[in-house]
Design an enzyme around this catalytic site. Structure first.
Site, short mmCIF file in Angstrom:
data_model
loop_
_atom_site.label_atom_id
_atom_site.label_comp_id
_atom_site.label_asym_id
_atom_site.label_seq_id
_atom_site.Cartn_x
_atom_site.Cartn_y
_atom_site.Cartn_z
CD GLU A 232 -1.69 5.99 -3.70
OE1 GLU A 232 -2.74 5.68 -4.31
OE2 GLU A 232 -1.69 6.66 -2.66
CE LYS B 16 -4.00 2.08 2.22
NZ LYS B 16 -3.55 3.46 2.14
P1 AMP Z 1 -7.06 5.01 2.33
O1 AMP Z 1 -6.81 6.30 1.57
O2 AMP Z 1 -6.26 4.88 3.57
O3 AMP Z 1 -8.52 4.73 2.49
O4 AMP Z 1 -6.54 3.82 1.40
C1 AMP Z 1 -7.00 3.65 0.09
C2 AMP Z 1 -6.04 4.28 -0.89
O5 AMP Z 1 -4.78 3.63 -0.87
C3 AMP Z 1 -6.46 4.15 -2.32
O6 AMP Z 1 -7.41 5.11 -2.67
C4 AMP Z 1 -5.16 4.37 -3.07
O7 AMP Z 1 -4.98 5.76 -3.27
C5 AMP Z 1 -4.11 3.91 -2.09
N1 AMP Z 1 -3.34 2.73 -2.52
C6 AMP Z 1 -2.02 2.56 -2.31
N2 AMP Z 1 -1.59 1.39 -2.77
C7 AMP Z 1 -2.66 0.75 -3.31
C8 AMP Z 1 -2.85 -0.51 -3.94
N3 AMP Z 1 -1.85 -1.38 -4.12
N4 AMP Z 1 -4.11 -0.81 -4.35
C9 AMP Z 1 -5.14 0.05 -4.18
N5 AMP Z 1 -5.02 1.26 -3.59
C10 AMP Z 1 -3.79 1.62 -3.15
#
Ligand code: AMP
Length: 585
Positions: free
Chosen positions: A300, A250
């Site tokens: 990302e 992530k």
């Molecule tokens: P959050 O913003 O904490 O809700 O986490 C979701 C966000 O993580 C997504 O909207 C992406 O911007 C980000 N993200 C980072 N790495 C990934 C990944 N491998 N797959 C999907 N989303 C990711």
């Protein structure tokens, strides 16, 4: 249709906060609207004239709107300005001023949706010399023909502050109820999530009914609403829910949806804004990396430090909104890498209804990794131990945690569900104070930093065992003179081998005996498997790391290495701040 009908409905919408009542008011309104005008009514109800992604906002400057009201009511600008200061709501000001207007205008004609929409569209798009005067006159003409109630909503619309409190999903409910049954709501929502254009969804429904929605395809140039993730607290729970699944790093950056065509690449943010101009290096990177004529790829974007190879805090690029020269400079100083994690469209085919494996497979086939565009690191796992070790690896690489993805899940645009689950590092705490760390090693610089160091390896002191344990790589906060003076200044302490009192899992290019103390400011303390400071104290096998460390410019020559911040103090800061975080939550 008259604009007055809309204004009346808006009056009713404003008077309630209940979603069901709002839906009923909208249904009653939509039933009255002729087919050809429904898209415009929907946009106006959203407080706009185009769908989000078109990037054309009304948002007229308040000053200009004040002059428009003054012109329409033949009152001085100052009087309108004063009334606005008193109420703060330009809509109410316009309404009051029109009520107080004594002479009625001669040429006044009732406003229709068509004329209002055409004028607002022109206000939103007119540019160049004379455009301010043109916008002013368009607004004054509209107000001139308006009733006081209409003026309230016209003024609010032009400054981009509708304040109706109607969520997009309430409009979806109302469209479904108007043109189909409530049971068909999901199909309407899906059409919206794929097209991101409620006006178009409404127009299609009104013209062709539910079956027409099938024609609303995912297409290049029109972003799809992002699929969202749920969160779970442990990896056990993640595996329990998904079974064998894909785990991806992530990355902590900005979500980018790239629409790639033979002659054009467009980038959209998670909010579906067009951000192509902000990331020239992603556009160039995609040209090199993608072997497809047409594709929509999601990933990302993360800034990477060319010297340490580590990720930088996203703030470094989130400031990229200025002039083109600034953007180009930022793109050079803090280039971002796009870590691609999904492929939604390939050569005209919509892949969102296919499973994760297929989409990932397509992505791997068309992407040739370059510096600027890489595949998100992924591993398929079934066992908890594998998941944990992959998680440690992700943290070590500077990621926030993992994204777990169900292997056969479709891409559910706009939906938050357990098909995607985020799992972030458990512990992190903000640092409010600076700390003093000891230089124990250095990594050679590359590129612009050739000849000096790219980063110093920094340690905290453990008084109990009289050992220095590493807690971060320090590469930012040095001015050029200091940076290029580092090798000279540290040379007296250089050693071939690791000093016996230093404990490190990393192997720098040069070792130093613990002697020099620098003042450092960090963003937060996190658990990290790479550093040895406070190892095993918070989690087996992991230590404490300072995230985003920056040299404050202060050499603590007044401190002996044994006077540096101790491992115990860092643990205390970590625990104390965690408590504060918990309390605040
Ligand atoms: P959050 O913003 O904490 O809700 O986490 C979701 C966000 O993580 C997504 O909207 C992406 O911007 C980000 N993200 C980072 N790495 C990934 C990944 N491998 N797959 C999907 N989303 C990711």
């Amino acid at each position: 249709m008259r604009y007055a009908t809309l204004a009346q409905a808006y009056g009713k919408l404003e008077a309630t906060t209940k979603r069901l009542e709002m839906t009923d008011i909208l249904v009653a309104l939509f039933r009255e609207v002729p087919k050809e005008e429904i898209d415009k009514v929907v946009y106006l109800t959203q407080g706009r004239v185009f769908p989000d992604y078109a990037g054309i906002e009304l948002g007229l400057a308040e000053k200009l709107a004040i002059r428009g009201i003054a012109r329409a009511t033949a009152r001085p600008d100052e009087a309108i300005g004063a009334a606005w200061k008193a109420s703060g709501d330009l809509g109410l000001v316009a309404e009051e001023q029109l009520r107080a207007r004594t002479q009625t205008t001669l040429s006044s004609e009732p406003l229709t949706i068509e004329t209002v929409y055409a004028s607002l569209k022109e206000i939103a798009t007119t540019a160049g010399t004379g455009s301010q005067e043109r916008k002013l006159q368009l607004l004054a003409d509209l107000l001139n023909d308006a009733t006081p109630e209409e003026a309230r909503y016209l003024a609010r619309t032009v400054v981009g502050k509708m304040r109706l409190g109607v969520a997009d999903m309430t409009i979806v409910d109302a469209l479904a109820a108007t043109h189909a049954t409530k049971e068909d709501r999901d199909r309407v929502e899906r059409a919206y999530n794929v097209s991101s254009d409620l006006g178009e969804v409404a127009a299609v429904l009104a013209r062709d009914g539910l079956d027409g929605l099938g024609a609303l395809h995912l297409g290049r140039g029109r972003p799809i609403r992002a699929m969202l993730a749920e969160r779970l607290e442990t990896l056990e729970e993640v595996l329990e829910r998904l079974g064998e699944c894909a785990l991806e790093y992530k990355y902590d950056g900005l979500r980018v949806q790239a629409h790639v065509g033979p002659d054009r690449i467009q980038l959209f943010s998670r909010q579906l804004e067009d951000i192509t101009g902000q990331f020239p290096e992603i556009v160039a990177g995609l040209r090199d990396a993608l072997r497809a004529k047409e594709a929509i790829v999601e990933g990302e974007a993360v800034p990477v430090d060319a010297n340490t190879g580590e990720f930088l805090p996203f703030q470094e690029v989130s400031r990229r909104r200025g002039r083109k020269t600034d953007v180009d400079r930022m793109a050079q100083d803090f280039p971002v890498t796009l870590f691609a994690f999904d492929c939604l469209l390939l050569e005209g085919e919509d892949l969102t209804t296919r499973g994760y494996r297929d989409r990932r497979g397509a992505l791997e086939r068309i992407l040739r990794e370059t510096d600027g565009v890489r595949l998100a690191t992924m591993r398929t796992v079934r066992e908890l131990l594998d998941a944990e070790s992959f998680f440690d690896e992700a943290l070590q690489k500077g990621c926030e945690g993992l994204m777990a993805k169900s292997l056969d899940s479709t891409y559910d645009a706009g939906a938050r569900g357990y098909q995607w689950i985020k799992f972030k590092k458990e512990y992190s705490a903000e640092m409010s104070d600076t700390i003093d760390l000891v230089v124990v090693g250095a990594f050679a610089g590359r590129g612009r930093r050739a000849g000096t160091y790219g980063a110093l390896l920094m340690a905290a002191y453990d008084a109990e065992t009289d050992v220095f344990r590493t807690t971060c790589k320090l590469g930012t906060g040095f001015d050029d003179a200091t940076l290029f003076g580092l090798p000279e200044r540290l040379r007296p302490h250089a050693r071939e081998e690791r000093h016996a009192r230093v404990e490190s899992k990393l192997t720098p290019d040069t070792w130093f005996e613990p002697a020099v103390v620098l003042e450092v400011r960090g963003a937060e303390l996190t658990v990290s498997p790479v550093h040895t400071c406070a190892r095993d104290a918070v989690r087996p096998g992991a230590g404490l790391a300072v995230r985003f460390p920056r040299f404050t410019g202060r050499w603590r020559d007044d401190k002996r290495p044994e006077d540096a911040t101790s491992q115990k103090e860092l643990l205390g800061m970590y625990a104390g701040q965690l408590k504060a975080v918990r309390k605040a939550a």
